[in-house]
Design an enzyme around this catalytic site. Structure first.
Site, PDB file in Angstrom:
ATOM      1  N   HIS A   1      22.427  -8.004  -3.471  1.00 27.25           N
ATOM      2  CA  HIS A   1      23.687  -7.684  -2.803  1.00 27.25           C
ATOM      3  C   HIS A   1      23.286  -6.613  -1.798  1.00 27.25           C
ATOM      4  O   HIS A   1      22.125  -6.442  -1.488  1.00 27.25           O
ATOM      5  CB  HIS A   1      24.678  -7.073  -3.794  1.00 27.25           C
ATOM      6  CG  HIS A   1      25.169  -8.018  -4.837  1.00 27.25           C
ATOM      7  ND1 HIS A   1      26.191  -8.908  -4.605  1.00 27.25           N
ATOM      8  CD2 HIS A   1      24.811  -8.197  -6.122  1.00 27.25           C
ATOM      9  CE1 HIS A   1      26.427  -9.587  -5.716  1.00 27.25           C
ATOM     10  NE2 HIS A   1      25.602  -9.178  -6.653  1.00 27.25           N
TER      11      HIS A   1
ATOM     12  N   CYS B   1      23.269 -13.689  -6.164  1.00 27.92           N
ATOM     13  CA  CYS B   1      23.495 -13.364  -7.565  1.00 27.92           C
ATOM     14  C   CYS B   1      24.153 -14.497  -8.363  1.00 27.92           C
ATOM     15  O   CYS B   1      23.486 -15.477  -8.659  1.00 27.92           O
ATOM     16  CB  CYS B   1      24.287 -12.061  -7.647  1.00 27.92           C
ATOM     17  SG  CYS B   1      24.067 -11.201  -9.204  1.00 27.92           S
TER      18      CYS B   1
HETATM   19  N1  GLN Z   1      27.686 -12.691 -13.811  1.00 28.81           N
HETATM   20  C1  GLN Z   1      26.334 -12.720 -13.412  1.00 28.81           C
HETATM   21  C2  GLN Z   1      25.425 -11.760 -14.163  1.00 28.81           C
HETATM   22  O1  GLN Z   1      25.876 -10.757 -14.668  1.00 28.81           O
HETATM   23  C3  GLN Z   1      26.237 -12.467 -11.910  1.00 28.81           C
HETATM   24  C4  GLN Z   1      26.605 -11.081 -11.491  1.00 28.81           C
HETATM   25  C5  GLN Z   1      26.761 -10.913 -10.005  1.00 28.81           C
HETATM   26  O2  GLN Z   1      26.965 -11.882  -9.265  1.00 28.81           O
HETATM   27  N2  GLN Z   1      26.737  -9.681  -9.541  1.00 28.81           N
HETATM   28  O3  GLN Z   1      24.247 -12.012 -14.271  1.00 28.81           O
END
Ligand code: GLN
Length: 251
Positions: free
Chosen positions: A203, A100
């Site tokens: 995830h 992510c």
């Molecule tokens: N901040 C990033 C987004 O919202 C990554 C989010 C995350 O790693 N879960 O796209």
């Protein structure tokens, strides 16, 4: 060399800042699957304060996801000290898993929800933009399919991101979306693979749900380190497979 003498140094990048939705579980899986086979796992936690030489000695790299604020903090450290090392390692074929927010770092840039532009490592041919706080985040369980080294897999995970990632022409997606959003909710691509580094929105954490991916990373790390073809001993994954089937059938 006997397998008992094998060891793998795993770099866990920014465990205090980049770890959301159980990303830590990925490290536990790597640790367990190595030790069940008599291979010694050495987990090296790389914090902002850790000198980059610690990272240089690693055979496998892992970095989890984060909120925009943590990404900005980590990016300052990456650009100041560790980006060059990380790029060199990935270019040398060291396997890595980037989830992510960490995946977004691999691209050219990430435009956060408040409009701040966070520059990336530029290793992956992609960019990511958040459409802003009023737009819906891409959240939910996800199922993807992929083919790797002549085998086909169906993987599952959980995604939660505001950023929409767009791959460039030379980019190879990690997988194709069956259910869920993936890179941008439109083109059915999910993640990206470059050399032996995988960037993904899954995830879950991803490795407990998809043990084949953990073994792929372990195998590639050992092959690179010991310069020979590695055939990993099979483990009993019946429970993991049952859990995955259950989720896929439920969606
Ligand atoms: N901040 C990033 C987004 O919202 C990554 C989010 C995350 O790693 N879960 O796209």
């Amino acid at each position: 060399m006997k397998i008992e003498n094998f060891s793998i140094n795993i770099a866990w990048l920014y465990p205090d800042l980049m770890s959301t939705y159980g990303d830590r579980g990925n490290i536990i899986v790597l640790e367990k699957r190595l030790s069940w086979r008599g291979i010694k796992p050495v987990i090296k936690k790389i914090f902002i304060s850790t000198p980059r030489e610690e990272l240089e000695n690693c055979d496998l790299i892992f970095m989890g996801g984060a909120q925009d604020r943590q990404q900005e903090i980590v990016n300052r450290d990456l650009q100041k000290t560790k980006a060059t090392t990380l790029k060199k390692m990935i270019n040398q074929g060291i396997p890595g898993l980037f989830i992510c927010g960490a995946y977004q770092f691999m691209g050219r840039y990430y435009k956060a929800a408040d409009g701040t532009v966070i520059s990336g490592l530029g290793l992956f041919d992609l960019y990511t933009e958040s459409p802003g706080l009023t737009f819906k985040r891409l959240i939910g369980n996800i199922v993807v399919k992929l083919a790797q080294d002549g085998k086909k897999y169906i993987f599952t995970g959980f995604e939660n991101h505001g950023g929409r990632t767009y791959l460039g022409k030379s980019a190879k997606p990690f997988a194709q979306v069956i259910k869920g959003y993936g890179n941008n909710g439109k083109d059915k691509t999910e993640g990206m693979i470059y050399k032996k580094a995988i960037g993904t929105y899954l995830h879950g954490p991803i490795l407990p749900k998809n043990p084949e991916l953990a073994d792929w990373l372990i195998e590639k790390a050992l092959e690179r380190k010991y310069k020979k073809k590695i055939y990993l001993e099979k483990l009993d994954d019946r429970l993991e497979n049952k859990a995955r089937e259950f989720i896929i059938n439920k969606l």
